[in-house]
Design a protein around this motif. Structure first.
Motif, PDB file in Angstrom:
ATOM      1  N   PHE A   5     -13.972   4.585  16.464  1.00  0.00           N
ATOM      2  CA  PHE A   5     -13.766   3.823  15.227  1.00  0.00           C
ATOM      3  C   PHE A   5     -14.323   4.588  14.031  1.00  0.00           C
ATOM      4  CE2 PHE A   5     -14.578   0.768  11.940  1.00  0.00           C
ATOM      5  CZ  PHE A   5     -13.596  -0.207  12.069  1.00  0.00           C
ATOM      6  N   ALA A   6     -15.575   5.040  14.136  1.00  0.00           N
ATOM      7  CA  ALA A   6     -16.227   5.717  13.009  1.00  0.00           C
ATOM      8  C   ALA A   6     -15.498   7.002  12.634  1.00  0.00           C
ATOM      9  CB  ALA A   6     -17.684   6.014  13.359  1.00  0.00           C
ATOM     10  N   ALA A   7     -15.089   7.784  13.641  1.00  0.00           N
ATOM     11  CA  ALA A   7     -14.391   9.040  13.364  1.00  0.00           C
ATOM     12  C   ALA A   7     -13.042   8.783  12.703  1.00  0.00           C
ATOM     13  CB  ALA A   7     -14.204   9.830  14.657  1.00  0.00           C
ATOM     14  N   ALA A   8     -12.350   7.725  13.140  1.00  0.00           N
ATOM     15  CA  ALA A   8     -11.056   7.395  12.536  1.00  0.00           C
ATOM     16  C   ALA A   8     -11.231   6.952  11.087  1.00  0.00           C
ATOM     17  CB  ALA A   8     -10.364   6.301  13.348  1.00  0.00           C
ATOM     18  N   MET A   9     -12.249   6.139  10.829  1.00  0.00           N
ATOM     19  CA  MET A   9     -12.514   5.713   9.452  1.00  0.00           C
ATOM     20  C   MET A   9     -12.836   6.916   8.561  1.00  0.00           C
ATOM     21  SD  MET A   9     -12.185   2.406   9.199  1.00  0.00           S
ATOM     22  CE  MET A   9     -10.853   2.547  10.374  1.00  0.00           C
ATOM     23  N   LYS A  10     -13.598   7.839   9.112  1.00  0.00           N
ATOM     24  CA  LYS A  10     -14.042   9.006   8.347  1.00  0.00           C
ATOM     25  C   LYS A  10     -12.908  10.003   8.125  1.00  0.00           C
ATOM     26  CE  LYS A  10     -17.202  12.970   8.926  1.00  0.00           C
ATOM     27  NZ  LYS A  10     -18.247  13.556   9.812  1.00  0.00           N
ATOM     28  N   GLU A  11     -12.211  10.383   9.197  1.00  0.00           N
ATOM     29  CA  GLU A  11     -11.252  11.479   9.112  1.00  0.00           C
ATOM     30  C   GLU A  11      -9.842  11.017   8.734  1.00  0.00           C
ATOM     31  OE1 GLU A  11     -13.558  14.215  12.486  1.00  0.00           O
ATOM     32  OE2 GLU A  11     -11.435  13.726  12.731  1.00  0.00           O
ATOM     33  N   ALA A  12      -9.389   9.914   9.317  1.00  0.00           N
ATOM     34  CA  ALA A  12      -8.031   9.446   9.022  1.00  0.00           C
ATOM     35  C   ALA A  12      -7.996   8.544   7.797  1.00  0.00           C
ATOM     36  CB  ALA A  12      -7.454   8.707  10.233  1.00  0.00           C
ATOM     37  N   SER A  51       0.297  -0.817  11.569  1.00  0.00           N
ATOM     38  CA  SER A  51       0.213  -2.015  10.731  1.00  0.00           C
ATOM     39  C   SER A  51       0.144  -1.631   9.254  1.00  0.00           C
ATOM     40  CB  SER A  51      -1.019  -2.839  11.108  1.00  0.00           C
ATOM     41  OG  SER A  51      -2.196  -2.170  10.706  1.00  0.00           O
ATOM     42  N   GLU A  52       0.152  -2.622   8.394  1.00  0.00           N
ATOM     43  CA  GLU A  52       0.081  -2.371   6.952  1.00  0.00           C
ATOM     44  C   GLU A  52      -1.309  -1.921   6.521  1.00  0.00           C
ATOM     45  OE1 GLU A  52       1.363  -5.826   4.889  1.00  0.00           O
ATOM     46  OE2 GLU A  52       3.427  -5.744   5.657  1.00  0.00           O
ATOM     47  N   GLY A  53      -2.322  -2.302   7.279  1.00  0.00           N
ATOM     48  CA  GLY A  53      -3.686  -1.926   6.936  1.00  0.00           C
ATOM     49  C   GLY A  53      -4.255  -2.770   5.810  1.00  0.00           C
ATOM     50  N   LYS A  54      -5.416  -2.373   5.317  1.00  0.00           N
ATOM     51  CA  LYS A  54      -6.107  -3.101   4.254  1.00  0.00           C
ATOM     52  C   LYS A  54      -6.228  -2.217   3.013  1.00  0.00           C
ATOM     53  CE  LYS A  54      -6.680  -6.631   6.916  1.00  0.00           C
ATOM     54  NZ  LYS A  54      -5.937  -7.892   6.664  1.00  0.00           N
ATOM     55  N   ILE A 111      -7.048  -1.949  10.256  1.00  0.00           N
ATOM     56  CA  ILE A 111      -7.682  -1.543   8.998  1.00  0.00           C
ATOM     57  C   ILE A 111      -6.887  -0.464   8.262  1.00  0.00           C
ATOM     58  CG2 ILE A 111      -9.713  -0.425   7.986  1.00  0.00           C
ATOM     59  CD1 ILE A 111     -10.331  -3.218   8.784  1.00  0.00           C
ATOM     60  N   LEU A 112      -6.480   0.580   8.982  1.00  0.00           N
ATOM     61  CA  LEU A 112      -5.862   1.737   8.330  1.00  0.00           C
ATOM     62  C   LEU A 112      -4.365   1.524   8.100  1.00  0.00           C
ATOM     63  CD1 LEU A 112      -7.539   4.789  10.131  1.00  0.00           C
ATOM     64  CD2 LEU A 112      -8.245   3.592   8.043  1.00  0.00           C
ATOM     65  N   PRO A 113      -3.795   2.206   7.120  1.00  0.00           N
ATOM     66  CA  PRO A 113      -2.349   2.117   6.868  1.00  0.00           C
ATOM     67  C   PRO A 113      -1.558   2.774   7.996  1.00  0.00           C
ATOM     68  CG  PRO A 113      -3.348   3.794   5.476  1.00  0.00           C
ATOM     69  CD  PRO A 113      -4.478   3.080   6.145  1.00  0.00           C
ATOM     70  N   GLU A 161     -11.421 -11.246  17.863  1.00  0.00           N
ATOM     71  CA  GLU A 161     -12.567 -11.724  17.086  1.00  0.00           C
ATOM     72  C   GLU A 161     -12.700 -10.944  15.780  1.00  0.00           C
ATOM     73  OE1 GLU A 161     -16.314 -12.202  19.182  1.00  0.00           O
ATOM     74  OE2 GLU A 161     -15.257 -12.215  21.090  1.00  0.00           O
ATOM     75  N   PHE A 162     -12.437  -9.653  15.842  1.00  0.00           N
ATOM     76  CA  PHE A 162     -12.507  -8.777  14.674  1.00  0.00           C
ATOM     77  C   PHE A 162     -11.514  -9.230  13.602  1.00  0.00           C
ATOM     78  CE2 PHE A 162     -11.196  -4.754  12.560  1.00  0.00           C
ATOM     79  CZ  PHE A 162     -12.422  -4.287  12.127  1.00  0.00           C
ATOM     80  N   LYS A 163     -10.280  -9.463  14.013  1.00  0.00           N
ATOM     81  CA  LYS A 163      -9.247  -9.897  13.069  1.00  0.00           C
ATOM     82  C   LYS A 163      -9.569 -11.271  12.487  1.00  0.00           C
ATOM     83  CE  LYS A 163      -5.649  -7.353  15.569  1.00  0.00           C
ATOM     84  NZ  LYS A 163      -4.419  -7.486  16.387  1.00  0.00           N
TER      85      LYS A 163
END
Length: 475
Positions: free
Chosen positions: A307-314, A285-288, A261-263, A223-225
């Motif tokens: 999810f939030a920690a990955a967006m923030k730190e990675a 994945s290629e990410g956005k 989302i991430l590279p 659903e997210f994709k």
């Protein structure tokens, strides 16, 4: 006088000793009872088996329910762990537990956990009956339909909250350590698991996607994709992912979503067992290539925090809101031979930078509090009795807060129904085509609650979302 007083104290003490001795007297059987089971037959669990057999053989009130004894023994072992996330489920209990991730069910729509004998609301599902009624993250459920449920296990409590569609349940809520309970009536309905909602927002010449994830279910990653692809097809240039009041779900789903989302070659999370051996999940994945902002609050837990920690730190992306719940453990469901199940903490997870956020939470990069009126609740009339001039009640204080939030002038907010409250109620009734009486009856109480919920849903008052939009506009 002193002598008499001393004698009375000694006399009282002596009587206490006599009573204690009498109460401690135990009937001695005519013959010595033999050991029921030889410890060598059962090893370290011999005493458990001995107690089980003793209860079945000798307990006067034994009713023949072997399963109740077994369930009680297992529940006792799990309780000794002092881990609110490890639980023993009977077959029906486990089915109830996974309902909110997999299918439609009838209830009020919220995630709960057990803390020190209390059932605590982790988060209400957005637009659910619980959300609409004003139930909040961290509320403690003390009563259900007048019954005190403190000390009851989680499944007993949730089974009492659930019920047929269109029936109601009244929860006695303790909020913010206030000893006075808040009574909230909620109408049950079918809870459908639409886990992703999207909206394209056009602000000036910017097209910003808004994507809300309510839980991490089995199909949420798909659903997210699909939601992101739909927004991209509409010309989306940047994205807000809203995980507020999302209590978590499946690890596989959140890993797949972060990967989208991430590279490549970014750490999503590391899962460690009790020996300290870890499994690292990486993106491939290629990410956005556009900016992504994540929204969190105290109701964001578990997979939301991954999810939030990955967006923030990675990813180095902004995370906006308030500190998340702080659940840094991973549970595994283990089926047992009798079709019951254990949900057992077997691992911990760590952020890309190696941080363990258990009981700490993910700190946002930009701290923004929600508006105060987000924490108001529905106007509750005890036994349906109206609120009117010269009364004092906690529900009046709540109504006064709501009236103020809606723009009506109220002179006080302490629960005393003064003349300024009468005037504010009259103005509200006139504006909403309700018979003008200055009295808060069922109709007025319902309309006040509805007006508050409509304001809460109005995105222009959402300070956290508005901050996210400002950040993206400036990019």
């Amino acid at each position: 006088m002193k002598r008499n007083k001393t004698f009375l104290i000694i006399g009282s003490f002596s009587l206490g000793v006599v009573v204690t001795l009498i109460l401690a007297l135990v009937f001695k059987p005519a013959t010595q009872v033999q050991t029921i089971v030889s410890p060598s037959n059962y090893g370290e669990t011999s005493s458990v088996t001995q107690v089980y057999d003793a209860l079945k053989t000798y307990y006067y009130f034994y009713d023949g329910d072997d399963q109740a004894l077994i369930d009680g023994a297992i529940s006792g072992m799990i309780s000794s762990l002092d881990d609110p996330h490890s639980t023993y489920f009977t077959m029906s209990d486990y089915e109830n537990f996974v309902e909110h991730l997999e299918e439609t069910y009838s209830g009020i729509g919220c995630e709960v956990t057990s803390i020190n004998g209390y059932t605590m609301i982790v988060s209400p599902f957005p637009d659910s009956p619980a959300d609409e009624a004003g139930i909040l993250a961290n509320d403690l459920v003390v009563e259900i339909d007048g019954e005190n449920v403190v000390g009851q296990n989680l499944q007993e409590v949730t089974n009492k909250i659930k019920g047929p569609v269109d029936t109601t349940v009244t929860l006695g809520i303790q909020r913010n350590d206030n000893p006075e309970l808040i009574y909230i009536e909620v109408q049950r309905r079918a809870i459908e698991q639409e886990t992703v909602k999207t909206e394209l927002m056009t602000i000036g010449d910017k097209k910003i996607g808004y994507l809300q994830v309510t839980t991490f279910g089995e199909n949420t990653a798909n659903e997210f994709k699909e939601g992101i692809e739909s927004l991209e097809n509409q010309g989306m240039e940047s994205l807000v992912v809203d995980l507020r009041n999302n209590s978590g779900g499946y690890l596989t789903s959140v890993v797949e979503m972060v990967d989208y989302i991430l590279p490549p070659d970014k750490v999503v999370t590391t899962i460690e067992n009790r020996e300290g051996k870890g499994t690292q999940y990486m993106t491939s994945s290629e990410g956005k290539d556009y900016e992504v902002v994540t929204l969190i609050n105290e109701g964001s837990a578990s997979a939301s925090e991954i999810f939030a920690a990955a967006m923030k730190e990675a990813g180095g992306y902004p995370v906006i809101g308030t500190t998340s719940y702080g659940k840094g453990t991973v549970q595994v469901s283990m089926p047992l031979d009798d079709h019951s199940s254990l949900k057992l903490t077997t691992q911990v997870w760590k952020t890309p930078d190696g941080n363990w956020i258990n009981e700490v939470g993910v700190e946002p990069t930009i701290v923004v509090e929600a508006p105060e009126f987000y924490y108001y609740y529905q106007v509750y009339l005890t036994d349906g009795k109206s609120l009117e001039y010269d009364m004092v009640d906690s529900s009046i204080a709540n109504a006064q807060n709501i009236l103020t939030a809606l723009g009506y002038q109220v002179g006080r907010h302490d629960g005393y129904y003064d003349k300024s409250t009468v005037s504010a109620v009259e103005n509200f009734q006139a504006d909403n085509e309700i018979l003008v009486t200055g009295i808060i009856d069922n109709k007025t109480a319902s309309e006040l609650t509805l007006a508050l919920r409509n304001k809460v849903r109005d995105k222009q008052y959402d300070t956290q979302l508005q901050t996210a939009l400002e950040v993206l506009i400036q990019e």
